[in-house]
Write a protein that holds these residues in place. Structure first.
Motif, PDB file in Angstrom:
ATOM      1  N   SER A 123       0.775  -1.251  -0.020  1.00  0.00           N
ATOM      2  CA  SER A 123      -0.242   0.017  -0.093  1.00  0.00           C
ATOM      3  C   SER A 123       0.869   1.206   0.130  1.00  0.00           C
ATOM      4  O   SER A 123       0.599   2.153  -0.571  1.00  0.00           O
ATOM      5  CB  SER A 123      -0.922  -0.168   1.192  1.00  0.00           C
ATOM      6  OG  SER A 123      -1.559   1.431   1.298  1.00  0.00           O
ATOM      7  N   ARG A 124       1.844   1.264   0.580  1.00  0.00           N
ATOM      8  CA  ARG A 124       2.786   2.454   0.995  1.00  0.00           C
ATOM      9  C   ARG A 124       3.724   2.647  -0.451  1.00  0.00           C
ATOM     10  O   ARG A 124       3.630   3.688  -0.929  1.00  0.00           O
ATOM     11  CB  ARG A 124       3.747   2.363   2.118  1.00  0.00           C
ATOM     12  CG  ARG A 124       3.167   2.354   3.253  1.00  0.00           C
ATOM     13  CD  ARG A 124       4.116   2.142   4.500  1.00  0.00           C
ATOM     14  NE  ARG A 124       3.319   2.249   5.837  1.00  0.00           N
ATOM     15  CZ  ARG A 124       3.595   3.134   6.749  1.00  0.00           C
ATOM     16  NH1 ARG A 124       4.474   4.096   6.397  1.00  0.00           N
ATOM     17  NH2 ARG A 124       3.135   3.163   7.744  1.00  0.00           N
ATOM     18  N   LEU A 125       3.990   1.466  -1.106  1.00  0.00           N
ATOM     19  CA  LEU A 125       4.670   1.429  -2.422  1.00  0.00           C
ATOM     20  C   LEU A 125       3.755   2.192  -3.537  1.00  0.00           C
ATOM     21  O   LEU A 125       4.136   2.810  -4.190  1.00  0.00           O
ATOM     22  CB  LEU A 125       5.393   0.168  -2.764  1.00  0.00           C
ATOM     23  CG  LEU A 125       6.121  -0.019  -3.998  1.00  0.00           C
ATOM     24  CD1 LEU A 125       7.395   0.895  -3.761  1.00  0.00           C
ATOM     25  CD2 LEU A 125       6.455  -1.333  -4.270  1.00  0.00           C
ATOM     26  N   SER A 126       2.634   1.533  -3.236  1.00  0.00           N
ATOM     27  CA  SER A 126       1.572   2.359  -4.404  1.00  0.00           C
ATOM     28  C   SER A 126       1.413   3.613  -4.125  1.00  0.00           C
ATOM     29  O   SER A 126       1.260   4.512  -5.234  1.00  0.00           O
ATOM     30  CB  SER A 126       0.281   1.288  -4.081  1.00  0.00           C
ATOM     31  OG  SER A 126      -0.916   2.006  -5.031  1.00  0.00           O
ATOM     32  N   ALA A 127       1.126   4.252  -2.883  1.00  0.00           N
ATOM     33  CA  ALA A 127       0.927   5.401  -2.707  1.00  0.00           C
ATOM     34  C   ALA A 127       2.110   6.315  -3.156  1.00  0.00           C
ATOM     35  O   ALA A 127       1.952   7.287  -3.825  1.00  0.00           O
ATOM     36  CB  ALA A 127       0.686   5.832  -1.214  1.00  0.00           C
ATOM     37  N   ILE A 128       3.241   5.833  -3.004  1.00  0.00           N
ATOM     38  CA  ILE A 128       4.575   6.566  -3.409  1.00  0.00           C
ATOM     39  C   ILE A 128       4.534   6.738  -4.940  1.00  0.00           C
ATOM     40  O   ILE A 128       4.890   7.803  -5.496  1.00  0.00           O
ATOM     41  CB  ILE A 128       5.841   5.784  -2.919  1.00  0.00           C
ATOM     42  CG1 ILE A 128       5.911   5.875  -1.514  1.00  0.00           C
ATOM     43  CG2 ILE A 128       7.045   6.299  -3.779  1.00  0.00           C
ATOM     44  CD1 ILE A 128       7.130   5.245  -0.855  1.00  0.00           C
ATOM     45  N   ASN A 129       4.117   5.662  -5.666  1.00  0.00           N
ATOM     46  CA  ASN A 129       3.947   5.659  -7.002  1.00  0.00           C
ATOM     47  C   ASN A 129       2.738   6.239  -7.664  1.00  0.00           C
ATOM     48  O   ASN A 129       2.498   5.920  -8.617  1.00  0.00           O
ATOM     49  CB  ASN A 129       4.432   4.408  -7.812  1.00  0.00           C
ATOM     50  CG  ASN A 129       5.849   4.099  -7.241  1.00  0.00           C
ATOM     51  OD1 ASN A 129       6.829   4.633  -7.786  1.00  0.00           O
ATOM     52  ND2 ASN A 129       6.043   2.918  -6.552  1.00  0.00           N
TER      53      ASN A 129
END
Length: 85
Positions: free
Chosen positions: A70-76
């Motif tokens: 989820s965090r990786l998705s938000a960063i991208n």
């Protein structure tokens, strides 16, 4: 071969190749040792960073995996949906 130069036994070679470098088969034995050494280095760096395990999920529980995605998705600039098939 690097393994024979250091006099490693077959069991040690298998452990390094499969448990540390995470190779899925024995093809790494017929290739250059550079990628295997790089994988071993990454494993050791992960152990030094996270403590007794190079993997994040045993330390923070399995709930940390979706959070990480989820965090990786938000960063991208992506959207990560939970509980959706």
């Amino acid at each position: 071969q690097v393994y024979s130069k250091f006099g490693l036994q077959e069991g040690t070679i298998d452990f390094i190749g499969h448990a540390v470098a995470l190779h899925i088969n024995d093809e790494y034995l017929n290739k250059a040792c550079g990628p295997t050494i790089a994988k071993c280095k990454l494993y050791l760096q992960s152990v030094m960073q996270y403590g007794s395990s190079p993997f994040i999920y045993p330390i923070y529980g399995l709930g940390g995996l979706p959070e990480g995605f989820s965090r990786l998705s938000a960063i991208n600039r992506g959207v990560y949906m939970l509980n959706k098939p």
